[in-house]
Write a protein that holds these residues in place. Structure first.
Motif, PDB file in Angstrom:
ATOM      1  N   PHE A 223       0.825  -1.198   0.000  1.00  0.00           N
ATOM      2  CA  PHE A 223       0.000   0.000   0.000  1.00  0.00           C
ATOM      3  C   PHE A 223       0.865   1.256   0.000  1.00  0.00           C
ATOM      4  N   GLY A 224       2.045   1.150   0.603  1.00  0.00           N
ATOM      5  CA  GLY A 224       2.986   2.260   0.568  1.00  0.00           C
ATOM      6  C   GLY A 224       2.832   3.282   1.665  1.00  0.00           C
ATOM      7  N   ASN A 225       1.946   3.018   2.646  1.00  0.00           N
ATOM      8  CA  ASN A 225       1.759   3.942   3.765  1.00  0.00           C
ATOM      9  C   ASN A 225       2.152   3.227   5.052  1.00  0.00           C
ATOM     10  N   PRO A 226       3.354   3.461   5.579  1.00  0.00           N
ATOM     11  CA  PRO A 226       3.824   2.708   6.752  1.00  0.00           C
ATOM     12  C   PRO A 226       2.978   2.950   7.995  1.00  0.00           C
ATOM     13  N   TYR A 227       2.357   4.120   8.114  1.00  0.00           N
ATOM     14  CA  TYR A 227       1.532   4.411   9.283  1.00  0.00           C
ATOM     15  C   TYR A 227       0.277   3.542   9.280  1.00  0.00           C
ATOM     16  N   LEU A 228      -0.318   3.412   8.109  1.00  0.00           N
ATOM     17  CA  LEU A 228      -1.508   2.576   8.005  1.00  0.00           C
ATOM     18  C   LEU A 228      -1.155   1.106   8.191  1.00  0.00           C
ATOM     19  N   ALA A 229      -0.022   0.693   7.613  1.00  0.00           N
ATOM     20  CA  ALA A 229       0.414  -0.695   7.753  1.00  0.00           C
ATOM     21  C   ALA A 229       0.671  -1.034   9.222  1.00  0.00           C
ATOM     22  N   ASP A 230       1.293  -0.109   9.956  1.00  0.00           N
ATOM     23  CA  ASP A 230       1.561  -0.341  11.381  1.00  0.00           C
ATOM     24  C   ASP A 230       0.260  -0.425  12.178  1.00  0.00           C
ATOM     25  N   PHE A 231      -0.707   0.424  11.839  1.00  0.00           N
ATOM     26  CA  PHE A 231      -1.988   0.402  12.543  1.00  0.00           C
ATOM     27  C   PHE A 231      -2.721  -0.906  12.297  1.00  0.00           C
ATOM     28  N   LEU A 232      -2.701  -1.369  11.040  1.00  0.00           N
ATOM     29  CA  LEU A 232      -3.348  -2.647  10.720  1.00  0.00           C
ATOM     30  C   LEU A 232      -2.662  -3.786  11.459  1.00  0.00           C
ATOM     31  N   HIS A 233      -1.334  -3.763  11.521  1.00  0.00           N
ATOM     32  CA  HIS A 233      -0.592  -4.815  12.233  1.00  0.00           C
ATOM     33  C   HIS A 233      -0.997  -4.840  13.709  1.00  0.00           C
ATOM     34  N   ARG A 234      -1.118  -3.663  14.298  1.00  0.00           N
ATOM     35  CA  ARG A 234      -1.511  -3.583  15.707  1.00  0.00           C
ATOM     36  C   ARG A 234      -2.904  -4.178  15.921  1.00  0.00           C
ATOM     37  N   LEU A 235      -3.841  -3.858  15.022  1.00  0.00           N
ATOM     38  CA  LEU A 235      -5.191  -4.406  15.130  1.00  0.00           C
ATOM     39  C   LEU A 235      -5.185  -5.923  14.976  1.00  0.00           C
ATOM     40  N   ARG A 236      -4.378  -6.436  14.072  1.00  0.00           N
ATOM     41  CA  ARG A 236      -4.355  -7.883  13.857  1.00  0.00           C
ATOM     42  C   ARG A 236      -3.736  -8.604  15.052  1.00  0.00           C
TER      43      ARG A 236
END
Length: 233
Positions: A159-172
C-alpha cells in the motif's frame, strides 16, 4: 538475548524490542494467559537482563493494548471481551477496505503488478499466504499466527503507507490475542481457521475489489460467530 551493537543506546533499544517480541509471542501462544500478572523484576530475572529494557518493553506492549500497567502490582495481560473482539474486527475491516480500494484502483507504478519490483513483492506475499493456509489447514494455530501477521505486514507494505500498515498490524495482533484465549480450548482447530489468503492476493492482483471485500467480510462474520460461540460455552 542481549543486543550486540557497540553503541549502548542501540544495544538497549534492540534488547527492548527483543523482550517485547518474546513476550508478545508468549501471549499469542497462550503461555501468558489473559489476566496473568507479573512484575518487571520477574521478567528481568527470567531473561537474565536488567530492569530498564524490560520496563521499556512492557510499557511498549501496554501502549499496544496487550498489557495493563498497575502502579503498585506491575503488569497484567489484558483481558479482551467478545465486544472488544467485535470492535477490533470492525476497525480492521474499515482499514483493509480502504487499503484494498487503493490497491485495486491506483494505477501508479509503485503499485502496478507489472512493475518488476512490485511483482517480486507480490510473490513474497503469496508465499506467505501459502504458508499461512497450510498452517490453517493443519490446525497449527501458532504457526498460522506467525505467517498471518507477516502476510498482512507485507501486503500492507504494498500500500505504501507505513503508518496505516503499522496500525493494521496492531489491530491484527490485538484480534489474535483476543481470539487465542478461546481458540486454544478447541482440541482440534482444523476447519476452524481462515485459509483464503491466496484467494485474497489473487483478487487484489486482478483488481477485483468486490471479491476481495467479500472474502474479508465472510472471514469477519465467521470468526466473530466462532469466538461468540466459544465464549458462550
Amino acid at each position: 538475548m542481549p543486543g550486540t551493537g557497540g553503541n549502548g543506546s542501540v544495544t538497549r533499544s534492540t534488547l527492548r524490542q527483543q523482550i517485547a517480541d518474546a513476550l508478545r509471542d508468549e501471549v499469542l501462544a497462550g503461555r501468558l494467559q489473559a489476566g496473568r500478572e507479573f512484575t518487571v523484576k520477574e521478567i528481568a530475572e527470567q531473561y537474565g537482563v536488567s530492569a530498564t529494557p524490560v520496563r521499556e518493553a512492557l510499557v511498549d506492549l501496554s501502549a499496544q493494548g496487550l498489557l495493563e500497567a498497575d502502579q503498585h502490582r506491575g503488569f497484567r495481560v489484558h483481558e479482551y471481551s467478545v465486544a472488544d473482539y467485535r470492535g477490533i474486527v470492525e476497525a480492521r475491516s474499515l482499514v483493509t477496505n480502504g487499503m484494498f480500494h487503493v490497491l485495486a484502483t491506483d494505477r501508479s507504478s509503485h503499485r502496478d503488478p507489472d512493475n518488476p519490483r512490485v511483482a517480486a513483492a507480490v510473490a513474497g506475499v503469496r508465499r506467505r499466504a501459502e504458508e499461512a493456509e497450510r498452517a490453517a489447514t493443519a490446525g497449527d494455530l501458532t504457526v498460522l499466527i506467525g505467517y498471518d501477521l507477516r502476510f498482512w505486514r507485507e501486503l500492507g507494505a504494498l500500500f505504501g503507507n507505513p503508518y496505516l500498515a503499522d496500525f493494521l498490524h496492531r489491530l491484527r495482533v490485538q484480534s489474535w490475542v483476543c481470539a487465542v484465549q478461546h481458540l486454544r480450548r478447541l482440541p482440534d482447530l482444523r476447519g476452524h481457521l481462515w485459509a483464503r489468503h491466496t484467494d485474497l492476493v489473487d483478487a487484489l492482483m486482478r483488481r477485483d475489489l468486490p471479491t476481495a471485500r467479500q472474502i474479508i467480510a465472510a472471514n469477519d462474520t465467521e470468526s466473530v460467530a466462532l469466538i461468540e460461540r466459544l465464549a458462550a460455552e
